[in-house]
Design a protein around this motif. Structure first.
Motif, PDB file in Angstrom:
ATOM      1  N   ASP A   4      -1.427  26.177  -3.892  1.00  6.58           N
ATOM      2  CA  ASP A   4      -2.786  26.250  -3.367  1.00  6.58           C
ATOM      3  C   ASP A   4      -3.067  27.729  -3.083  1.00  6.58           C
ATOM      4  O   ASP A   4      -2.140  28.486  -2.821  1.00  6.58           O
ATOM      5  CB  ASP A   4      -2.753  25.422  -2.069  1.00  6.58           C
ATOM      6  CG  ASP A   4      -3.962  25.569  -1.201  1.00  6.58           C
ATOM      7  OD1 ASP A   4      -4.986  26.036  -1.690  1.00  6.58           O
ATOM      8  OD2 ASP A   4      -3.868  25.199  -0.015  1.00  6.58           O
TER       9      ASP A   4
ATOM     10  N   LYS B 275      -5.106  29.754  -0.445  1.00  6.30           N
ATOM     11  CA  LYS B 275      -5.864  29.471   0.789  1.00  6.30           C
ATOM     12  C   LYS B 275      -6.833  30.564   1.197  1.00  6.30           C
ATOM     13  O   LYS B 275      -7.808  30.311   1.891  1.00  6.30           O
ATOM     14  CB  LYS B 275      -4.891  29.243   1.950  1.00  6.30           C
ATOM     15  CG  LYS B 275      -4.193  27.898   1.898  1.00  6.30           C
ATOM     16  CD  LYS B 275      -3.848  27.427   3.305  1.00  6.30           C
ATOM     17  CE  LYS B 275      -3.254  26.041   3.315  1.00  6.30           C
ATOM     18  NZ  LYS B 275      -1.841  26.019   3.014  1.00  6.30           N
TER      19      LYS B 275
ATOM     20  N   PHE C   1       2.890  15.530   3.030  1.00  3.78           N
ATOM     21  CA  PHE C   1       2.584  16.824   2.395  1.00  3.78           C
ATOM     22  C   PHE C   1       3.402  17.870   3.127  1.00  3.78           C
ATOM     23  O   PHE C   1       3.213  18.097   4.321  1.00  3.78           O
ATOM     24  CB  PHE C   1       1.083  17.049   2.556  1.00  3.78           C
ATOM     25  CG  PHE C   1       0.529  18.387   2.144  1.00  3.78           C
ATOM     26  CD1 PHE C   1       1.172  19.597   2.410  1.00  3.78           C
ATOM     27  CD2 PHE C   1      -0.708  18.441   1.514  1.00  3.78           C
ATOM     28  CE1 PHE C   1       0.618  20.819   2.047  1.00  3.78           C
ATOM     29  CE2 PHE C   1      -1.273  19.657   1.157  1.00  3.78           C
ATOM     30  CZ  PHE C   1      -0.600  20.842   1.429  1.00  3.78           C
TER      31      PHE C   1
ATOM     32  N   GLU D 161       3.894  23.912   7.409  1.00  5.18           N
ATOM     33  CA  GLU D 161       3.148  22.824   8.049  1.00  5.18           C
ATOM     34  C   GLU D 161       3.431  21.530   7.312  1.00  5.18           C
ATOM     35  O   GLU D 161       3.783  21.541   6.132  1.00  5.18           O
ATOM     36  CB  GLU D 161       1.638  23.098   8.002  1.00  5.18           C
ATOM     37  CG  GLU D 161       1.117  23.163   6.579  1.00  5.18           C
ATOM     38  CD  GLU D 161      -0.391  23.060   6.446  1.00  5.18           C
ATOM     39  OE1 GLU D 161      -1.064  22.771   7.435  1.00  5.18           O
ATOM     40  OE2 GLU D 161      -0.880  23.251   5.330  1.00  5.18           O
TER      41      GLU D 161
ATOM     42  N   ASN E  92       1.310  17.971   6.397  1.00  9.19           N
ATOM     43  CA  ASN E  92       0.039  17.275   6.461  1.00  9.19           C
ATOM     44  C   ASN E  92       0.318  15.799   6.211  1.00  9.19           C
ATOM     45  O   ASN E  92       1.320  15.446   5.580  1.00  9.19           O
ATOM     46  CB  ASN E  92      -0.945  17.809   5.424  1.00  9.19           C
ATOM     47  CG  ASN E  92      -1.392  19.221   5.768  1.00  9.19           C
ATOM     48  OD1 ASN E  92      -1.644  19.541   6.924  1.00  9.19           O
ATOM     49  ND2 ASN E  92      -1.458  20.084   4.773  1.00  9.19           N
TER      50      ASN E  92
ATOM     51  N   ARG F 164      -1.482  13.584   4.552  1.00  8.24           N
ATOM     52  CA  ARG F 164      -2.422  13.070   3.540  1.00  8.24           C
ATOM     53  C   ARG F 164      -2.247  13.884   2.277  1.00  8.24           C
ATOM     54  O   ARG F 164      -1.503  14.857   2.264  1.00  8.24           O
ATOM     55  CB  ARG F 164      -3.839  13.273   4.073  1.00  8.24           C
ATOM     56  CG  ARG F 164      -3.889  14.706   4.627  1.00  8.24           C
ATOM     57  CD  ARG F 164      -5.182  15.316   4.803  1.00  8.24           C
ATOM     58  NE  ARG F 164      -5.007  16.636   5.391  1.00  8.24           N
ATOM     59  CZ  ARG F 164      -4.818  17.756   4.706  1.00  8.24           C
ATOM     60  NH1 ARG F 164      -4.772  17.727   3.398  1.00  8.24           N
ATOM     61  NH2 ARG F 164      -4.646  18.912   5.305  1.00  8.24           N
TER      62      ARG F 164
ATOM     63  N   GLY G 121      -3.233  16.636  -0.518  1.00 10.68           N
ATOM     64  CA  GLY G 121      -3.757  17.995  -0.337  1.00 10.68           C
ATOM     65  C   GLY G 121      -5.100  18.173  -1.017  1.00 10.68           C
ATOM     66  O   GLY G 121      -5.413  17.512  -1.992  1.00 10.68           O
ATOM     67  N   ASP G 122      -5.866  19.059  -0.467  1.00 12.64           N
ATOM     68  CA  ASP G 122      -7.139  19.443  -1.081  1.00 12.64           C
ATOM     69  C   ASP G 122      -7.116  20.963  -1.135  1.00 12.64           C
ATOM     70  O   ASP G 122      -7.030  21.576  -0.067  1.00 12.64           O
ATOM     71  CB  ASP G 122      -8.289  18.937  -0.205  1.00 12.64           C
ATOM     72  CG  ASP G 122      -9.649  19.182  -0.831  1.00 12.64           C
ATOM     73  OD1 ASP G 122      -9.726  19.908  -1.829  1.00 12.64           O
ATOM     74  OD2 ASP G 122     -10.648  18.665  -0.294  1.00 12.64           O
ATOM     75  N   PRO G 123      -7.051  21.620  -2.263  1.00  6.77           N
ATOM     76  CA  PRO G 123      -7.352  21.159  -3.621  1.00  6.77           C
ATOM     77  C   PRO G 123      -6.160  20.788  -4.498  1.00  6.77           C
ATOM     78  O   PRO G 123      -6.321  20.703  -5.717  1.00  6.77           O
ATOM     79  CB  PRO G 123      -8.072  22.377  -4.219  1.00  6.77           C
ATOM     80  CG  PRO G 123      -7.426  23.560  -3.572  1.00  6.77           C
ATOM     81  CD  PRO G 123      -6.978  23.104  -2.212  1.00  6.77           C
ATOM     82  N   GLU G 124      -4.993  20.495  -3.942  1.00  9.17           N
ATOM     83  CA  GLU G 124      -3.851  20.151  -4.802  1.00  9.17           C
ATOM     84  C   GLU G 124      -4.058  18.838  -5.559  1.00  9.17           C
ATOM     85  O   GLU G 124      -3.705  18.720  -6.738  1.00  9.17           O
ATOM     86  CB  GLU G 124      -2.561  20.032  -3.972  1.00  9.17           C
ATOM     87  CG  GLU G 124      -2.015  21.350  -3.464  1.00  9.17           C
ATOM     88  CD  GLU G 124      -2.536  21.707  -2.083  1.00  9.17           C
ATOM     89  OE1 GLU G 124      -3.628  21.209  -1.710  1.00  9.17           O
ATOM     90  OE2 GLU G 124      -1.877  22.482  -1.379  1.00  9.17           O
TER      91      GLU G 124
HETATM   92  N1  GLY Z   1      -4.261  22.515   0.546  1.00  9.07           N
HETATM   93  C1  GLY Z   1      -3.931  22.465   1.899  1.00  9.07           C
HETATM   94  C2  GLY Z   1      -4.389  21.269   2.584  1.00  9.07           C
HETATM   95  O1  GLY Z   1      -4.781  20.290   1.979  1.00  9.07           O
HETATM   96  O2  GLY Z   1      -4.353  21.270   3.803  1.00  9.07           O
END
Ligand code: GLY
Ligand code: AMP
Length: 446
Positions: A220, A222, A276, A290, A292, A294, A296-299
């Motif tokens: 990603d 960022k 994640f 970190e 997450n 859920r 990923g966005d934009p993965e």
């Molecule tokens: N790409 C990082 C996120 O979804 O938090």
């Protein structure tokens, strides 16, 4: 036993990740209808999909909808409803849902809780301190020599993180969160972390709490601007696959993914959904920046198009605790690149109401897909309505080709003038990075 028609899916979300889910789930022969709540201009146009005007935090209405419409699987896209227990509520109603319970989602919703968990389970992570007042924050900042990372504890849409070069910069960030209240409740407690160095890697494990299947590794981007400069954003682009050496892969699985899933089970709140792991490949091995709770966005936008497995079956199996029965396969000969087009002013603000041009022209291109997020339909026309507006995704036989294809689908003239016959997508004032996937395909292996 959960209820519902397995062919009917509800996606909770309106972001580009939700659009990617609607696009790829729509290809599944086992899916007959997809409801997206609330969706966006792009999800409404996907075959089999329709938007449902229910917000992602209106959990009562979402549960009622799933029951009334005989939904067989609900997939949660963003983190906010997970943090307040949407999955617990769906499960209580006997509904199959892909995502973690509120207790498990703390891996993302409280960075302090997640760091303490990593310590308990010896998961490689940076040195850190938790502070609720400036004096404690300052002591930690001094202890780490000034160059450190200051993070708001709670959810802040990827923006509550300041990577500081000096003690002054770190103190300014800590003050903004703790004293000025710039991040609301999310900033009542801050983390001060050792600043790690190395390439970043996004590792996503689809899991039922016991078994897991990895999505293609992704990267990603960022920061807002080229060369990883400018402020942190929700993500300005991504690519997949990323390859790492077998030794690094082993350390990721045995040192991070497996102990995390085991630790969550042992502590009585198994994590199911998408775990994640945001990693940094440091000189002393992969470390967790970190977690997450859920996708990923934009993965997601670059991972899902590479799957050859039926995504609906994969997510159903994870939600129903039978992932051991399902394999995940990817097309090894394809790569995908996503370039985000953000609105003028993002991430501080976002100008709205600019017409989006060229969507029809690009829809005819093979191997290119424009996913929408901050957009809305006004009298049949699509216009900007948020910070990150479009994810321009391209697939090809190599990362370089996918990259060229994605950039070719953006008409940069549209940024400044409303040209006729655009050759790609775009809108006035758009911001995008020109170096997505430049450093690919392989980050240095640590
Ligand atoms: N790409 C990082 C996120 O979804 O938090
Ligand atoms: P996060 O929201 O925690 O993923 O942080 C956003 C970005 O800040 C990450 O993708 C990294 O680029 C950077 N970052 C966060 N924590 C650290 C750390 N401990 N060391 C270096 N960079 C970090």
């Amino acid at each position: 036993m959960t209820q519902g028609d397995p062919g009917r899916i509800l996606i909770v979300g309106g972001d580009a990740r939700a659009h990617a889910l609607a696009w790829i789930l729509g290809r599944s022969p086992t899916v007959t209808r997809i409801d997206v709540a609330p969706g966006n201009g792009g999800t409404a146009a996907e075959p089999k999909a329709r938007n449902v005007p229910i917000g992602v935090m209106d959990i009562d209405a979402l549960v009622a909808h799933a029951l009334a419409e005989d939904i067989g699987l609900t997939v949660i896209s963003p983190e906010d409803p997970l943090a307040v227990g949407i999955v617990d509520r769906f499960r209580d109603a006997g509904l199959a849902v892909f995502g973690p319970t509120a207790a498990a989602a703390r891996l993302e919703s409280s960075k302090a809780w997640a760091r303490a968990f990593m310590v308990r389970h010896r998961i490689p992570s940076p040195d850190f301190a938790v502070a609720r007042d400036l004096t404690t924050a300052e002591a930690a900042i001094r202890r780490m020599g000034g160059r450190c990372v200051v993070k708001a504890d709670g959810l802040a849409a990827g923006k509550g993180v300041v990577v500081a070069d000096s003690a002054e910069e770190a103190m300014t960030a800590a003050r903004a969160m703790l004293v000025d209240g710039g991040f609301g409740a999310a900033g009542e407690q801050v983390l001060i972390e050792e600043r790690l160095e190395g390439p970043e890697l996004s590792v996503m494990a689809i899991t039922d709490g016991v078994h897991y299947r990895l999505l293609p590794l992704a990267q990603d981007h960022k920061r807002l601007m080229d060369g990883d400069t400018g402020p942190n954003t929700g993500g300005m682009g991504s690519y997949a696959p990323v390859t790492v050496t077998p030794k690094v892969m082993e350390r990721i699985l045995k040192g991070v993914v497996e102990p995390t899933l085991r630790g969550m089970r042992d502590e009585g709140h198994p994590f199911s959904g998408c775990l994640f792991c945001g990693l940094m490949l440091t000189a002393s091995g992969p470390k967790v920046i970190e977690f997450n709770s859920r996708l990923g966005d934009p993965e997601t936008q670059v991972q899902l198009p590479l799957l050859t497995t039926d995504l609906a079956e994969l997510l159903r199996a994870a939600a129903e605790g039978r992932l051991g029965e399902v394999q995940l396969a990817v097309d090894e000969d394809q790569a995908a690149v996503c370039v985000v087009l953000a609105s003028d002013g993002y991430p501080e603000s976002s100008r709205k109401g600019d017409p989006i041009r060229g969507l029809d022209a690009v829809a005819r291109r093979v191997g290119v897909k424009v996913l929408q997020a901050g957009s809305r339909l006004v009298e049949g026309d699509v216009e900007t309505n948020g910070g990150r507006v479009l994810s321009v995704v391209a697939m090809a036989g190599s990362l370089q080709q996918a990259r060229a294809k994605a950039y070719d689908a953006i008409d940069r003239r549209l940024k400044d003038l409303d040209c006729d016959g655009p050759t790609g997508v775009g809108f006035a004032g758009m911001q995008w990075r020109t170096d997505i996937a430049d450093q690919g395909p392989q980050p240095p292996s640590a």
